[in-house]
Design a protein around this motif. Structure first.
Motif, PDB file in Angstrom:
ATOM      1  N   LYS A 144      -2.004  -4.772  -3.817  1.00  0.00           N
ATOM      2  CA  LYS A 144      -3.439  -5.028  -3.750  1.00  0.00           C
ATOM      3  C   LYS A 144      -3.723  -6.532  -3.891  1.00  0.00           C
ATOM      4  O   LYS A 144      -4.597  -7.066  -3.219  1.00  0.00           O
ATOM      5  N   ASN A 145      -2.967  -7.215  -4.762  1.00  0.00           N
ATOM      6  CA  ASN A 145      -3.147  -8.657  -4.951  1.00  0.00           C
ATOM      7  C   ASN A 145      -2.795  -9.434  -3.683  1.00  0.00           C
ATOM      8  O   ASN A 145      -3.471 -10.408  -3.345  1.00  0.00           O
ATOM      9  N   ILE A 146      -1.774  -9.027  -2.987  1.00  0.00           N
ATOM     10  CA  ILE A 146      -1.362  -9.700  -1.750  1.00  0.00           C
ATOM     11  C   ILE A 146      -2.443  -9.551  -0.686  1.00  0.00           C
ATOM     12  O   ILE A 146      -2.785 -10.502   0.011  1.00  0.00           O
TER      13      ILE A 146
ATOM     14  N   THR B  83      -5.662  -9.019  -1.249  1.00  0.00           N
ATOM     15  CA  THR B  83      -6.812  -9.799  -1.699  1.00  0.00           C
ATOM     16  C   THR B  83      -6.602 -11.281  -1.423  1.00  0.00           C
ATOM     17  O   THR B  83      -7.495 -11.966  -0.896  1.00  0.00           O
ATOM     18  N   ILE B  84      -5.446 -11.796  -1.746  1.00  0.00           N
ATOM     19  CA  ILE B  84      -5.141 -13.212  -1.501  1.00  0.00           C
ATOM     20  C   ILE B  84      -5.148 -13.509  -0.006  1.00  0.00           C
ATOM     21  O   ILE B  84      -5.693 -14.519   0.433  1.00  0.00           O
ATOM     22  N   SER B  85      -4.571 -12.630   0.783  1.00  0.00           N
ATOM     23  CA  SER B  85      -4.556 -12.826   2.240  1.00  0.00           C
ATOM     24  C   SER B  85      -5.973 -12.829   2.799  1.00  0.00           C
ATOM     25  O   SER B  85      -6.318 -13.648   3.661  1.00  0.00           O
ATOM     26  N   PHE B  86      -6.811 -11.921   2.315  1.00  0.00           N
ATOM     27  CA  PHE B  86      -8.199 -11.848   2.772  1.00  0.00           C
ATOM     28  C   PHE B  86      -8.959 -13.124   2.398  1.00  0.00           C
ATOM     29  O   PHE B  86      -9.686 -13.683   3.225  1.00  0.00           O
ATOM     30  N   LEU B  87      -8.791 -13.610   1.179  1.00  0.00           N
ATOM     31  CA  LEU B  87      -9.463 -14.839   0.743  1.00  0.00           C
ATOM     32  C   LEU B  87      -8.980 -16.048   1.543  1.00  0.00           C
ATOM     33  O   LEU B  87      -9.771 -16.916   1.914  1.00  0.00           O
ATOM     34  N   LEU B  88      -7.696 -16.096   1.830  1.00  0.00           N
ATOM     35  CA  LEU B  88      -7.149 -17.187   2.635  1.00  0.00           C
ATOM     36  C   LEU B  88      -7.724 -17.157   4.047  1.00  0.00           C
ATOM     37  O   LEU B  88      -8.091 -18.193   4.600  1.00  0.00           O
ATOM     38  N   LEU B  89      -7.844 -15.987   4.613  1.00  0.00           N
ATOM     39  CA  LEU B  89      -8.417 -15.838   5.951  1.00  0.00           C
ATOM     40  C   LEU B  89      -9.870 -16.301   5.974  1.00  0.00           C
ATOM     41  O   LEU B  89     -10.297 -17.008   6.888  1.00  0.00           O
ATOM     42  N   ILE B  90     -10.647 -15.933   4.964  1.00  0.00           N
ATOM     43  CA  ILE B  90     -12.044 -16.369   4.883  1.00  0.00           C
ATOM     44  C   ILE B  90     -12.120 -17.884   4.749  1.00  0.00           C
ATOM     45  O   ILE B  90     -12.927 -18.544   5.414  1.00  0.00           O
TER      46      ILE B  90
END
Length: 104
Positions: A2-4, A6-13
């Motif tokens: 789940k953390n990966i 979330t981090i990937s989504f934030l990086l994409l944004i």
């Protein structure tokens, strides 16, 4: 896992927002503060050497600033104008400014 995600989504944004701000340097002007519009948080700048570019006594620009109290009438400034449009227009919605004080 789940953390990966979330981090990937934030990086994409973050990358999306960074890619959306395509401001390119358009030109630089050097001039003096002629008027301070306190309520509008703007400086009225008269450009040096504007004879060939328009007004006989120099071009005049309105530049938005964050803190008008940092500036004085007659102060010399160098302003780099950045725009995120290719249109040759003076539209503050498409512009950003880098303002530097010029020492006399």
């Amino acid at each position: 896992m789940k953390n990966i995600i979330t981090i990937s989504f934030l990086l994409l944004i973050f990358l999306l927002f960074a890619g959306c701000s395509n401001y390119q340097e358009s030109f630089t002007i050097t001039g003096t503060v002629e008027e301070i519009l306190v309520e509008e948080e703007m400086l009225v700048i008269k450009e040096y050497g504007g004879v060939d570019e328009g007004r006989k006594d120099g071009n005049v620009y309105e530049i938005p600033v964050d803190d008008v109290e940092k500036y004085n009438i007659g102060q010399k400034l160098e302003i780099t104008v950045f725009s995120n449009t290719t249109a040759d227009i003076w539209d503050l919605d498409y512009m950003k400014f880098d303002i530097k004080t010029v020492e006399s």
